[in-house]
Design a protein around this motif. Structure first.
Motif, PDB file in Angstrom:
ATOM      1  N   ASN A  26       0.695  -1.278   0.051  1.00  0.00           N
ATOM      2  CA  ASN A  26       0.010   0.193   0.021  1.00  0.00           C
ATOM      3  C   ASN A  26       0.753   1.405   0.100  1.00  0.00           C
ATOM      4  O   ASN A  26       0.153   2.290  -0.173  1.00  0.00           O
ATOM      5  CB  ASN A  26      -0.987   0.096   1.080  1.00  0.00           C
ATOM      6  CG  ASN A  26      -2.080  -1.072   1.057  1.00  0.00           C
ATOM      7  OD1 ASN A  26      -2.527  -1.426  -0.023  1.00  0.00           O
ATOM      8  ND2 ASN A  26      -2.110  -1.523   2.229  1.00  0.00           N
ATOM      9  N   GLN A  27       2.215   1.152   0.243  1.00  0.00           N
ATOM     10  CA  GLN A  27       3.255   2.114   0.106  1.00  0.00           C
ATOM     11  C   GLN A  27       3.503   2.292  -1.115  1.00  0.00           C
ATOM     12  O   GLN A  27       4.221   3.377  -1.595  1.00  0.00           O
ATOM     13  CB  GLN A  27       4.054   2.089   1.203  1.00  0.00           C
ATOM     14  CG  GLN A  27       3.482   2.085   2.647  1.00  0.00           C
ATOM     15  CD  GLN A  27       4.512   1.858   3.745  1.00  0.00           C
ATOM     16  OE1 GLN A  27       5.201   0.837   3.753  1.00  0.00           O
ATOM     17  NE2 GLN A  27       4.669   2.818   4.880  1.00  0.00           N
ATOM     18  N   THR A 181       8.771  14.209  -9.902  1.00  0.00           N
ATOM     19  CA  THR A 181       9.368  13.965  -8.574  1.00  0.00           C
ATOM     20  C   THR A 181      10.990  13.791  -9.072  1.00  0.00           C
ATOM     21  O   THR A 181      11.268  13.496 -10.269  1.00  0.00           O
ATOM     22  CB  THR A 181       9.087  13.077  -7.648  1.00  0.00           C
ATOM     23  OG1 THR A 181       9.933  12.846  -6.587  1.00  0.00           O
ATOM     24  CG2 THR A 181       9.117  11.506  -8.700  1.00  0.00           C
ATOM     25  N   ALA A 182      11.796  14.062  -8.320  1.00  0.00           N
ATOM     26  CA  ALA A 182      13.433  13.813  -8.325  1.00  0.00           C
ATOM     27  C   ALA A 182      13.515  12.199  -8.008  1.00  0.00           C
ATOM     28  O   ALA A 182      12.511  11.660  -7.467  1.00  0.00           O
ATOM     29  CB  ALA A 182      14.251  14.690  -7.736  1.00  0.00           C
ATOM     30  N   LEU A 193       9.352   7.371   0.292  1.00  0.00           N
ATOM     31  CA  LEU A 193       7.933   6.920   0.543  1.00  0.00           C
ATOM     32  C   LEU A 193       7.203   7.975  -0.052  1.00  0.00           C
ATOM     33  O   LEU A 193       6.221   7.516  -0.642  1.00  0.00           O
ATOM     34  CB  LEU A 193       7.871   6.961   1.998  1.00  0.00           C
ATOM     35  CG  LEU A 193       6.472   6.513   2.482  1.00  0.00           C
ATOM     36  CD1 LEU A 193       6.207   5.073   2.170  1.00  0.00           C
ATOM     37  CD2 LEU A 193       6.383   6.646   4.116  1.00  0.00           C
ATOM     38  N   GLU A 194       7.445   9.250   0.081  1.00  0.00           N
ATOM     39  CA  GLU A 194       6.439  10.302  -0.528  1.00  0.00           C
ATOM     40  C   GLU A 194       6.596  10.251  -1.873  1.00  0.00           C
ATOM     41  O   GLU A 194       5.649  10.743  -2.419  1.00  0.00           O
ATOM     42  CB  GLU A 194       7.028  11.598   0.166  1.00  0.00           C
ATOM     43  CG  GLU A 194       8.061  12.105  -0.054  1.00  0.00           C
ATOM     44  CD  GLU A 194       9.256  11.742   0.884  1.00  0.00           C
ATOM     45  OE1 GLU A 194      10.459  12.229   0.774  1.00  0.00           O
ATOM     46  OE2 GLU A 194       9.200  10.915   1.562  1.00  0.00           O
ATOM     47  N   GLN A 195       7.705   9.853  -2.628  1.00  0.00           N
ATOM     48  CA  GLN A 195       7.561   9.896  -3.893  1.00  0.00           C
ATOM     49  C   GLN A 195       6.892   8.804  -4.471  1.00  0.00           C
ATOM     50  O   GLN A 195       6.300   8.786  -5.590  1.00  0.00           O
ATOM     51  CB  GLN A 195       9.051   9.788  -4.475  1.00  0.00           C
ATOM     52  CG  GLN A 195       9.966  10.720  -4.021  1.00  0.00           C
ATOM     53  CD  GLN A 195      11.557  10.764  -4.107  1.00  0.00           C
ATOM     54  OE1 GLN A 195      11.907   9.751  -3.830  1.00  0.00           O
ATOM     55  NE2 GLN A 195      12.127  11.848  -4.195  1.00  0.00           N
ATOM     56  N   HIS A 196       6.960   7.580  -3.834  1.00  0.00           N
ATOM     57  CA  HIS A 196       5.954   6.577  -4.164  1.00  0.00           C
ATOM     58  C   HIS A 196       4.487   6.907  -4.231  1.00  0.00           C
ATOM     59  O   HIS A 196       3.760   6.598  -5.209  1.00  0.00           O
ATOM     60  CB  HIS A 196       6.298   5.176  -3.423  1.00  0.00           C
ATOM     61  CG  HIS A 196       7.255   4.247  -3.575  1.00  0.00           C
ATOM     62  ND1 HIS A 196       7.246   3.458  -4.630  1.00  0.00           N
ATOM     63  CD2 HIS A 196       8.512   4.299  -3.026  1.00  0.00           C
ATOM     64  CE1 HIS A 196       8.371   2.689  -4.632  1.00  0.00           C
ATOM     65  NE2 HIS A 196       9.143   3.348  -3.526  1.00  0.00           N
TER      66      HIS A 196
END
Length: 211
Positions: A26-27, A181-182, A193-196
């Motif tokens: 889910n991440q 995103t980079a 995590l936030e990029q996923h």
């Protein structure tokens, strides 16, 4: 139910940067995408086929089985019927033991597209739509992977443009994750995590109209 096959490497497998651990489904962006599509009322299933170190069509001299072309047709046959195939490969083509540039990765991606379209699926089953995703450009790698990706930030220059041109020529869909995103702030190669989450949500919005 429509099935989406994600064919990728460690960026989509969900390796947690600077570790050998893995983000939860889910991440990871494929899981985020599936959950978003389900919340929009789409009856979909996202199938992950993501192998750490996988190249487009090139071999790893140390670890066997990293040539993405080998067995690809059978994976499509195995998981059919597929509505969509998302291919996000190329990052590992730029490892230190390959003298490659963006054109070499695009050459490999061309072979993968051809293999997808000629896979031995059952009569009447659809040839899946193909979405090629260009991963965010590699930054200077850090930590344990620094030696493996030495110089990759130079070799990968132009990958998104090469994939975009290839997809226009071969009539595939294309998504440039580098505009969103980079690569990881932690190791310079993978996804944090936030990029996923960003990528999964963006891709769900992109594909919602044709799944």
């Amino acid at each position: 139910m429509k099935q989406i096959l994600v064919y990728s490497d460690s960026l989509s497998w969900g390796i947690i940067p600077m570790t050998r651990e893995r983000f939860d489904f889910n991440q990871r962006w494929p899981g985020v995408m599936e959950n978003q599509l389900l919340s929009l009322g789409k009856n979909v299933r996202v199938i992950e086929d993501c192998l750490n170190g996988r190249r487009t069509v090139y071999e790893d001299a140390v670890k066997p089985g990293r040539n993405g072309l080998v067995g690809l047709a059978q994976r499509i046959e195995l998981n059919s019927p597929l509505a969509l195939m998302i291919v996000m490969l190329g990052t590992n083509d730029f490892q230190f033991n390959h003298d490659h540039n963006a054109s070499d990765a695009a050459f490999g991606m061309r072979a993968l597209i051809k293999a997808i379209r000629t896979a031995p699926i059952e009569p009447g089953m659809p040839v899946p739509e193909i979405l090629v995703v260009a991963a965010p450009p590699i930054r200077e790698a850090k930590g344990d992977i620094a030696a493996k990706f030495k110089g990759a930030e130079i070799k990968c220059i132009g990958l998104a443009d090469a994939y975009r041109q290839l997809c226009a020529e071969m009539q595939c869909r294309f998504f440039d994750a580098g505009l969103l995103t980079a690569s990881s702030n932690v190791d310079g190669v993978h996804l944090d995590l936030e990029q996923h989450e960003l990528l999964g949500k963006a891709l769900s919005s992109y594909v919602v109209g044709f799944v």
